[in-house]
Structure formats: structure tokens, C-alpha cells
Design a protein around this motif. Sequence first.
Motif, PDB file in Angstrom:
ATOM      1  N   ALA A 472     -59.710 -78.084 -28.340  1.00  0.00           N
ATOM      2  CA  ALA A 472     -60.987 -79.383 -28.588  1.00  0.00           C
ATOM      3  C   ALA A 472     -60.550 -80.365 -29.958  1.00  0.00           C
ATOM      4  CB  ALA A 472     -61.914 -78.884 -28.883  1.00  0.00           C
ATOM      5  N   PRO A 473     -61.264 -81.971 -30.092  1.00  0.00           N
ATOM      6  CA  PRO A 473     -60.534 -82.770 -30.961  1.00  0.00           C
ATOM      7  C   PRO A 473     -60.919 -82.419 -32.077  1.00  0.00           C
ATOM      8  CG  PRO A 473     -61.354 -84.183 -28.889  1.00  0.00           C
ATOM      9  CD  PRO A 473     -61.883 -82.079 -28.413  1.00  0.00           C
ATOM     10  N   ALA A 474     -60.535 -82.390 -33.491  1.00  0.00           N
ATOM     11  CA  ALA A 474     -60.430 -82.016 -34.644  1.00  0.00           C
ATOM     12  C   ALA A 474     -62.116 -82.384 -34.912  1.00  0.00           C
ATOM     13  CB  ALA A 474     -60.096 -82.435 -35.460  1.00  0.00           C
ATOM     14  N   GLU A 475     -63.176 -81.276 -35.899  1.00  0.00           N
ATOM     15  CA  GLU A 475     -63.857 -81.852 -36.348  1.00  0.00           C
ATOM     16  C   GLU A 475     -65.212 -82.104 -35.361  1.00  0.00           C
ATOM     17  OE1 GLU A 475     -64.204 -82.274 -39.175  1.00  0.00           O
ATOM     18  OE2 GLU A 475     -62.312 -82.288 -39.569  1.00  0.00           O
ATOM     19  N   THR A 499     -74.520 -70.785 -38.086  1.00  0.00           N
ATOM     20  CA  THR A 499     -73.783 -71.971 -38.540  1.00  0.00           C
ATOM     21  C   THR A 499     -72.271 -72.419 -37.939  1.00  0.00           C
ATOM     22  OG1 THR A 499     -73.341 -70.137 -39.770  1.00  0.00           O
ATOM     23  CG2 THR A 499     -71.449 -70.467 -39.742  1.00  0.00           C
ATOM     24  N   LEU A 500     -72.268 -73.353 -38.167  1.00  0.00           N
ATOM     25  CA  LEU A 500     -71.146 -74.386 -36.964  1.00  0.00           C
ATOM     26  C   LEU A 500     -70.074 -73.884 -37.161  1.00  0.00           C
ATOM     27  CD1 LEU A 500     -72.922 -77.558 -37.510  1.00  0.00           C
ATOM     28  CD2 LEU A 500     -73.666 -75.646 -35.907  1.00  0.00           C
ATOM     29  N   VAL A 501     -69.236 -73.564 -36.152  1.00  0.00           N
ATOM     30  CA  VAL A 501     -67.880 -73.593 -34.969  1.00  0.00           C
ATOM     31  C   VAL A 501     -67.136 -74.509 -35.400  1.00  0.00           C
ATOM     32  CG1 VAL A 501     -65.849 -72.234 -34.777  1.00  0.00           C
ATOM     33  CG2 VAL A 501     -68.098 -71.506 -34.841  1.00  0.00           C
ATOM     34  N   VAL A 502     -66.336 -75.199 -36.745  1.00  0.00           N
ATOM     35  CA  VAL A 502     -65.713 -77.128 -35.988  1.00  0.00           C
ATOM     36  C   VAL A 502     -64.069 -76.479 -35.567  1.00  0.00           C
ATOM     37  CG1 VAL A 502     -65.369 -79.130 -37.329  1.00  0.00           C
ATOM     38  CG2 VAL A 502     -67.928 -77.722 -37.746  1.00  0.00           C
ATOM     39  N   SER A 503     -64.146 -77.109 -34.756  1.00  0.00           N
ATOM     40  CA  SER A 503     -62.282 -77.431 -34.621  1.00  0.00           C
ATOM     41  C   SER A 503     -61.459 -77.519 -35.286  1.00  0.00           C
ATOM     42  CB  SER A 503     -61.716 -77.857 -33.167  1.00  0.00           C
ATOM     43  OG  SER A 503     -60.652 -78.388 -32.672  1.00  0.00           O
ATOM     44  N   ALA A 504     -60.474 -77.011 -35.438  1.00  0.00           N
ATOM     45  CA  ALA A 504     -59.078 -78.090 -36.840  1.00  0.00           C
ATOM     46  C   ALA A 504     -58.450 -78.792 -36.013  1.00  0.00           C
ATOM     47  CB  ALA A 504     -58.883 -76.955 -37.712  1.00  0.00           C
ATOM     48  N   GLY A 505     -58.677 -78.672 -34.854  1.00  0.00           N
ATOM     49  CA  GLY A 505     -57.526 -79.595 -33.571  1.00  0.00           C
ATOM     50  C   GLY A 505     -56.628 -78.576 -33.600  1.00  0.00           C
ATOM     51  N   ALA A 506     -55.285 -78.951 -33.173  1.00  0.00           N
ATOM     52  CA  ALA A 506     -54.325 -77.848 -32.488  1.00  0.00           C
ATOM     53  C   ALA A 506     -53.711 -77.412 -32.379  1.00  0.00           C
ATOM     54  CB  ALA A 506     -53.783 -78.413 -30.991  1.00  0.00           C
ATOM     55  N   LEU A 507     -53.375 -75.828 -32.765  1.00  0.00           N
ATOM     56  CA  LEU A 507     -52.120 -75.576 -33.805  1.00  0.00           C
ATOM     57  C   LEU A 507     -50.949 -76.455 -33.344  1.00  0.00           C
ATOM     58  CD1 LEU A 507     -51.717 -71.138 -34.366  1.00  0.00           C
ATOM     59  CD2 LEU A 507     -51.676 -73.438 -35.933  1.00  0.00           C
TER      60      LEU A 507
END
Length: 637
Positions: A472-475, A499-507
Motif C-alpha cells: 500500500a502507498p506509504a502513510e 490503534t492505527l496501522v500505517v503503511s511504511a511503503g514497500a521494502l
Amino acid sequence: MTNAPADPMIGRLIDGRYQVRSRIARGGMATVYLATDLRLERRVAIKIMHGHLADDNTFKTRFVQEARSAARLAHPNVVNVFDQGQDADMAYLVMEYLPGITLRELLKDYKRLTPEQTVDIMDAVLSGLAAAHKAGIVHRDLKPENVLLADDGRIKLGDFGLARAATANTGTGQALLGTIAYLSPELVTRGLADARSDIYAVGIMMYEMLTGEQPYVGEAPMAIAYQHANDTVPTPSSKHPGVPAELDELVLWSTAREPDERPRDAREMLDRLREVEPSIRAAHVPLTTQATTVLPAAMPVGAATAETRVLDGSVAASTATLEASDDEATALARSADRRKRKGYWIFALVLLLTGLAAGTGWYFGAGPGALAQVPATTTLTPDSATLVLEEAGFTVEPAERNDPVVPMGQVSGTDPAEGEMAQRGSVVTMYVSTGPAIIPVPDVIGAPEADARAQLADFTVAESSQRQFSDAPAETVIAVLDVDGNPVGATYAELGALTLVVSAGALPDVIGLPAAEADAALVNAGVAVAYLDPVFDNSGAIAADHVVAMEPTTDPVRPGDTVNLTLSKGQDLVEVPNVVGLPMNQALDTLRAAGFEVAYNFPEPLLTFATCTSTDPAAAAQAVRGSTITVVASLTL
């Protein structure tokens, strides 16, 4: 100038629940901090025992005793205790947070208080102390520092750190407990305390409030203690003549050297204070009077024309005056009689009006028509809250409503609200919490974090979000978790913790990159790197010392986690053996033993009669282990 070291407790999370924000005060046993209860999202005061006392069982026992003593009290004039526990080597106590000042700070600012202010504060102090005495608890450390004056007008008694059961009647061979300026004679001489010892401290506090100073002073603590044990507390009016006699009597009664001569407990003293309160307030209400003009007596008719002569030092009346004297005397007598009758009527009227005024004053001042402040009952049990409201003079009507903060079954508030003025005898609606309302949860998956927080305003979203790598897109939000860490459903409790889980982008894709570049890319992305043993890459696609494989150690991968990298050793090259001239079966076995696959186009049944004539690759050439060697044979005749 060097800065003082920062308090290491600031910012610390106690027992996984209480976030320490700032320091409020420091005492001999403990330090009090302002903290946030993350579970209930409310500000609390948390008292933490000093570290050097943690191994002292006496102090630990006293610390736990404070929690147990205060927790037994449910009264609007006593600071509520919510929790007590131990985190590692720290003993802590969680209490109600009251923004405001102490009575000590008020006295520093104003020096001394008016009789009316003293009565107001003592009414609250004695009410809270009466609840403690009724529960069998002796405070043992009453002083202005332990009387809290909240910004919203509430007055509460706190710090039961030295409290003991009233029935214990215990003495101590240790140093005297409590502040020396407020110790009763029996505590000084025998080390014994009961409810009457608290009353003595109340009397000393009252003296200090009315005069601006303590009755006994000295250079050494023992000098002050000696005066407590041997002297009689003077009347406040001896220092300030404006103090009412009723308050003088209360101070003398409560500070009698013999305990039996004092009120037996706070309730007896409170009742007496409330008896004299109306006269104290009435005596200090400024009077508004109209100017009174004294007019001369009416002159009798003809007096203005009477002729007066002074002859030989004597006064002679004229003939006209003498003739009118009898008539004037009669008129004066009738006038006096009329004035007397009129005076009786005026006196009766004054009495009537005075009675009406007194009755009206009683009705609206202390009777059914009086206004009273609605006491605080939030978080009390319904039975306790009903008792508090009825003691304040109200009729209680229970009701229910949702409350996202107050636990189910506790009082969440009243109508009129606490602190407001309402007529005695009027109905106060007491709301009992049915817990938080269950409301829909907006779908915020895929939304930017800031937008998701705005949509979830009806809930309590943790300040720190969980971050994990994803496609997923970051943030953007990829999950919303409930208090147990599970994905939240379609509905949830109002103000419930999320609690929110937010994408840090792809490795980063580091396959095929040199080791140094791959390492830098992953570290910049926020993950740690570990290396497995290198392997051969016989495909030829990955050069030596380049990444041939990346393997996460966690699922999902979050910033700070570790990923394993495998580097390539290049291709595994082996020299092709020379099998030319060997029988075909022997040649094939030799090539296979060297790690190669073999291919040939000679019929199987004739292999026994065939000889190897050449190989491709040729003998002595370098070939990848596991690759195929093509063998050419001829028939041996």
C-alpha cells in the motif's frame, strides 16, 4: 550555570497504563506526578515512593495503608484513590487529579482569611474528616498542605499516608509522625492518636486561618512540641479583635489539652460549626441605614408671639402666655398620648416586619428555600452518591445514560451539574453510567493517516501508530486495531481505544545489488540487516558478492525488524575430466562423479561396445557444476 538534571520519571509509562507527564510535588515519602491514564483517557495524580525507601518494609506498609485507607472513603470532600500497585521496584498510588492550590498556598498569598472564608473551608474539611472518622480512620497528618482547593471550587482532604485505624489506638517508638506544628499534646507526650487528635490539628489550622500565624513558634521542633504539651492555645481574637466569639470558642474547644475536653470526632465539631454559622455570617453582613433627622418639638400656637422679658435676672412670661398655658398643657398631653399610641403601633409594625424578614431570611438562607451547591458525585456508587446528595438537602431521582469514561454502574453526573446552585429540597437527577455507546466505525482503510484520525474523532486513537511495510502507498492506513490488538469490527464503544496501522511503503528490492548498496538501502528504509552464508548462483544471473536472496525474519515486517540477506559466490565451475578413449560406460560414470549431467546419442544396448571419442565442452575446460556434458562415442569392433 548548569541545568538541573531532568527527572527520569517524566515520560515513563507506569505498569503499561499511566504515562507520566510532569512533576507536581515532592514529599518525604514520595513524589507526586501528573499522569495520563491511557486506558480511561483521563488525567490522574500518581504518587511514587522514593527509590531509597523501596526496601524499607515500614514505609512500604505505610504507603499501601494510604491506598487502603483512602479507598475506603467515598466522599466529595476526600480525594478519590483509583489504583495502587508496583511496577518493578516502584510502589505507586493513583489518585484523583485536582488542578488548583493547597490551603498553605492560599495562606501564603492572603496571610489570614475572613471568618466567612474560614467557615467555608472548615465545613468542607470537617465533612471529609467526619467521613473518615465514621469509617474508623484517623488521618494523623492534618495540615494546610493536605487541604486541596480545586479551581472549580471543590475542597478536598488528601494525603492519608499516616492514616491508621481508629480502633488500633497505636503508639510509636519512632520519631513523631506528622507535622510538629499541628501535633496534639497526647501525640507529643505519649505517641497515641485517635479521632480527637485530628480535631486538635483542625483547631490549630483554624487559628492559623483566622490570625495568619501558628499559635506556637520556636527555633527547634522540640520547643514547639513542649508548648503543645504544656500551654493553652490563645483565642484568635486576642490577635485580631474582629474574630467572632463563636470561632474563639470552637478553637478553644478543639485545642483543649485533654482529649476528653475536645469534640469526640469531626461530626460533633461540624454540627457545632453549622449551628453558629448563621450568626457568624449575619454579624459580618454590612448594614445599610437611612439618615435619621431629629426635628424640634412643635411649638404651641401663640408661642411665637409670646413676649419674654428679662428683669433683674429672672424670666417673666407675658400676660398672653400665662393665659394660654392651661390650653397648651392640655394640647401637649393629648399630643403626647397620640405619640405614645402611635409608638406602640410603630413598634408592633417593626416587630412584624422583623419577624417577616427573619422568617424570609431563614427560609432562603437555611430553610427549604435556601440555595445549596450540588456536590460532586461522579464515579461514586449510586448508593454513596444518593447519600451525599440527600445530606446536601436534595431529593434524588435516578436515571441512566451512556458515558464513554465512567465505568458502568458508577455515577456519571447530575442535573443540575455538580458545583451549580440549586434550591434545597429540589429534585436532582442522578445519572448512572451504562457504559459507552456502541457506534459505527468509519472505513478508513486506504485513507491518509491524518484523514483517518479526523474520521475517527468519536474514538480514542493512540498517539503512536504502528507502521509496517506493505504494497500500500506509504502513510496510508492498512488496518485499525481494537484494544486487544485485533482488527476492529463495524461497531465499537464510543471513545474506545483504537490503534492505527500505517503503511511504511514497500521494502526495497535489493536482489542483484552489491552487498554495500543493498545494506544501505535497507538501513535507510528503517530495517536491520543480517547475512546468511553465501551460496553459488549457477544461473549466472547474480555475480559474486551480490544479493541473491532476501528473507524477512518477521511477518509483517515493521521498521526496526531484521531481514536476512544471502550473497552470491558466483558460479560453481569444475574442470571437465578427460574421458576420450574410455569405454562409454566408464566415461559416463567419470563425468557424473565430477558433478555433471551427461547427454549422448548412442543406443543404450550398444554402450557396452562403444568408446568415447569426444566431449562438449572438451576435456580440461571449465564448466558449471551440474551442467550437461555431451558425449560422442564410436562402436568398438
